[in-house]
Every structure is written in C-alpha cells, then in structure tokens.
Scaffold this motif. Structure first.
Motif, short mmCIF file in Angstrom:
data_model
loop_
_atom_site.label_atom_id
_atom_site.label_comp_id
_atom_site.label_asym_id
_atom_site.label_seq_id
_atom_site.Cartn_x
_atom_site.Cartn_y
_atom_site.Cartn_z
N UNK A 31 0.81 -1.22 0.00
CA UNK A 31 0.00 0.00 0.00
C UNK A 31 0.85 1.27 0.00
N UNK A 32 1.86 1.41 0.89
CA UNK A 32 2.66 2.65 0.85
C UNK A 32 3.38 2.86 -0.49
N UNK A 33 3.93 1.79 -1.06
CA UNK A 33 4.63 1.93 -2.34
C UNK A 33 3.67 2.38 -3.43
N UNK A 34 2.48 1.81 -3.43
CA UNK A 34 1.47 2.20 -4.41
C UNK A 34 1.06 3.65 -4.21
N UNK A 35 0.88 4.06 -2.96
CA UNK A 35 0.50 5.44 -2.67
C UNK A 35 1.57 6.43 -3.15
N UNK A 142 2.08 -1.63 11.27
CA UNK A 142 3.16 -2.08 10.38
C UNK A 142 3.58 -1.01 9.39
N UNK A 143 2.61 -0.31 8.81
CA UNK A 143 2.93 0.73 7.84
C UNK A 143 3.65 1.90 8.51
N UNK A 144 3.18 2.30 9.68
CA UNK A 144 3.80 3.44 10.37
C UNK A 144 5.23 3.12 10.79
N UNK A 145 5.46 1.90 11.24
CA UNK A 145 6.82 1.51 11.63
C UNK A 145 7.76 1.52 10.44
N UNK A 146 7.26 1.13 9.28
CA UNK A 146 8.12 1.05 8.09
C UNK A 146 8.29 2.40 7.40
N UNK A 147 7.25 3.22 7.36
CA UNK A 147 7.26 4.41 6.51
C UNK A 147 6.91 5.70 7.22
N UNK A 148 6.49 5.63 8.50
CA UNK A 148 5.99 6.79 9.24
C UNK A 148 4.77 7.40 8.55
N UNK A 149 3.95 6.57 7.99
CA UNK A 149 2.70 6.98 7.37
C UNK A 149 1.54 6.26 8.03
N UNK A 150 0.42 6.96 8.19
CA UNK A 150 -0.84 6.36 8.61
C UNK A 150 -1.84 6.68 7.51
N UNK A 201 8.78 23.11 15.26
CA UNK A 201 8.91 21.76 14.73
C UNK A 201 7.57 21.04 14.79
N UNK A 202 7.45 19.99 13.97
CA UNK A 202 6.25 19.17 13.98
C UNK A 202 6.49 17.95 14.87
N UNK A 203 5.66 17.81 15.90
CA UNK A 203 5.85 16.72 16.84
C UNK A 203 5.19 15.43 16.42
N UNK A 204 4.20 15.51 15.52
CA UNK A 204 3.48 14.33 15.06
C UNK A 204 2.82 14.67 13.74
N UNK A 205 2.26 13.66 13.09
CA UNK A 205 1.62 13.86 11.80
C UNK A 205 0.11 13.87 11.93
N UNK A 206 -0.54 14.30 10.86
CA UNK A 206 -2.00 14.37 10.84
C UNK A 206 -2.63 12.98 10.93
N UNK A 207 -1.91 11.96 10.52
CA UNK A 207 -2.44 10.62 10.64
C UNK A 207 -2.71 10.22 12.08
N UNK A 208 -1.90 10.74 13.02
CA UNK A 208 -2.12 10.46 14.44
C UNK A 208 -3.45 11.05 14.91
N UNK A 209 -3.79 12.26 14.41
CA UNK A 209 -5.08 12.86 14.78
C UNK A 209 -6.23 11.97 14.33
N UNK A 210 -6.11 11.50 13.08
CA UNK A 210 -7.19 10.69 12.51
C UNK A 210 -7.31 9.34 13.21
N UNK A 211 -6.17 8.77 13.60
CA UNK A 211 -6.22 7.49 14.30
C UNK A 211 -6.88 7.64 15.65
N UNK A 212 -6.54 8.70 16.39
CA UNK A 212 -7.17 8.90 17.70
C UNK A 212 -8.65 9.22 17.53
N UNK A 254 10.47 8.84 16.46
CA UNK A 254 9.83 7.53 16.61
C UNK A 254 8.35 7.69 16.30
N UNK A 255 7.79 6.91 15.40
CA UNK A 255 6.36 7.05 15.07
C UNK A 255 5.49 6.78 16.29
N UNK A 256 4.46 7.63 16.46
CA UNK A 256 3.57 7.54 17.61
C UNK A 256 2.37 6.63 17.33
N UNK A 257 2.07 6.41 16.05
CA UNK A 257 0.90 5.62 15.69
C UNK A 257 0.86 4.24 16.30
#
Length: 285
Positions: A31-35, A142-150, A201-212, A254-257
């Motif tokens: 999925x990340x590679x395709x994205x 798994x995706x966040x650990x590998x790519x820091x993407x949610x 600085x940015x402490x986290x990504x928008x994906x963390x907001x959406x996950x919470x 370190x990814x927070x997701x």
C-alpha cells in the motif's frame, strides 16, 4: 450462531488470524509503495511535467505473491501462513535471498491477537467487530513503523466503521462516538499546533489525529485520556530503552501511531480491568 464450544471458536479465530495476517503483510508492504507512486504521478500532472512510463507497484489484490528480490512467483504451498516460511527456511526457493521475518511475525501476531479478541469478547458480533478493529490497527502499525505513514485509506474506514457501529450501540452509543471522534482529533491537533508554535517543529503527523479520532469513535470520549496517557507512557519507556541501548538515534523521530494503536487495542479489550487496577493502586478502592 453455531453451537460450538469456546475452544473451537478460538481455534477458528487463530486459523483466520493466520490467513488475515498473510494478507496484512501484503497491505503493509504494497500500500505505501502504491501510494507514493500515485503521489509522484499526480505531482507530475499538477506541475505539467512528463511523468514518463513509470509502472505502478503491484496492487494489493490482483497481483500474486512473489519474491521481492527476484520477482519469482510463489507456489501455493509457499504461501501457507507460517508453514510456508518454515518450509523454505526463511529463504526464496528460486534465488536463495532471505525472506523478511516480518512475514511470520505478523502472521503469528495477528493469530494470537485474534484469539485474544474472541476469548475476551466471546463469539458473536462484538468479537467480529473487534477482529476487524484489531486487523486494521495491525496494518496501520506495520505501515507506520516502516514508513511513518498512517494512510487515510485505513484511518478513515476505521473511523467511519466505528461511527456506524455506534448506531447499534455495540460498544458506545452514537452521541458518545461522535463526541469521541471530534475530541480525539481536536486534542492531538491542538497539541500539534501548540508544539509547533513553541518550537517551530512538527511533533506528530495528521495521521495520528485521525487514528485517535477513530479510536474515539469506537470507544467514546472517556477512553481518550487513558489511551493518550498509556500510549505516551509506553512510547517514552520503549523509546528511551531503544536510545539507551543504541538501537535508535536520538535525533530520529519515533512514530507515535503504533503506541496509539496498541493502547487503543488494550483499552477496547481490557479498559475496565485496567481502570480497576489503576483505582486499586491509587487507593480508591
């Protein structure tokens, strides 16, 4: 509901978890590679540049499994979760390259987590929803650990599924789910901007907001503070240990997701027990 003993349901959950874990490996890797390939194509189009003939990476469903090193298509037996990896002794049958430990680890982890979900929630609709919740969190982790993407492709469906399930009152009623989703998003969004204004600085990504927000939709606003505190505690302890033992450089974020996902999963299954334990330790009981 089939009249089966609990142990039979647990066996079914474990087998299903192995199969789903095999599929989640595909999602995590492809999925990340395709994205990213689609983002590059869209960026070229927006800038009026020639995108060339860059082929898209394999999709999640249609393309068969193959060795990432030599492209050799895997045989049917090689694709059997856990057994295929063990039979091949962790190496490609064609080129001899090592097969990542991620494959058996994810399959085994999803099997164990699936068994725990059914054991805790019991056979029925609640367990089925809990399994989907678990599988999506594993993919996001798994995706966040590998790519820091949610990816939105996973966080949004998790959010909407939580809101839809609230119409049935399976975990929380609809008003609590809506409030939980809104507060979940806004709480981390506020922390993000306060941190950025203070440090630049940015402490986290928008994906963390959406996950919470998705976790709030599943469990309501009462779960948000415990999930944030639990994920922060786990993240601080694990991150500190990795830095101390030289497994992670201090300047690398370190990814927070994954910590949010793990804390959310624990709270969905054992929130009452964890709260009771905390109250007991705090002397409230």
């Amino acid at each position: 509901m089939l009249d089966l003993p609990l142990w039979a349901w647990l066996v079914c959950a474990g087998v299903l978890g192995l199969l789903v874990g095999s599929f989640l490996n595909v999602v995590i890797l492809r999925l990340p590679a395709r994205m990213e390939a689609l983002w590059r194509r869209e960026a070229h189009e927006a800038l009026g540049l020639d995108a060339g003939e860059e082929p898209l990476p394999p999709g999640i469903v249609r393309e068969p499994s193959h060795c990432p090193h030599c492209g050799h298509r895997l045989r049917a037996f090689d694709n059997i979760p856990l057994l295929g990896w063990l039979k091949l002794k962790g190496r490609c049958r064609h080129c001899g390259a090592r097969i990542s430990l991620q494959y058996p680890l994810v399959e085994a982890a999803v099997a164990v987590l699936s068994v725990l979900v059914v054991a805790r929630l019991g056979p029925g609709g609640k367990a089925l929803a809990g399994l989907v919740f678990t599988w999506m969190l594993v993919a996001l982790t798994g995706i966040d650990l590998r790519t820091r993407l949610l990816p939105d492709q996973l966080t949004y469906p998790l959010l909407w599924l939580g809101l839809l399930l609230s119409l049935t009152g399976l975990f929380v009623p609809a008003p609590m789910a809506i409030l939980g989703a809104a507060l979940g998003y806004l709480s981390l969004w506020s922390v993000y901007w306060l941190f950025k204004l203070a440090t630049g600085k940015e402490g986290m990504g928008y994906g963390d907001f959406k996950l919470l927000a998705a976790l709030g939709a599943w469990m309501g606003p009462g779960a948000l503070l415990p999930v944030i505190l639990l994920s922060s505690l786990i993240g601080a302890l694990l991150g500190g240990a990795l830095i101390v033992f030289g497994r992670h450089r201090r300047e690398v974020p370190i990814p927070f997701g994954p910590f949010l996902a793990g804390a959310g999963w624990l709270w969905l299954l054992a929130g009452d027990a964890l709260w009771g334990l905390y109250a007991q330790l705090a002397g409230w009981r």
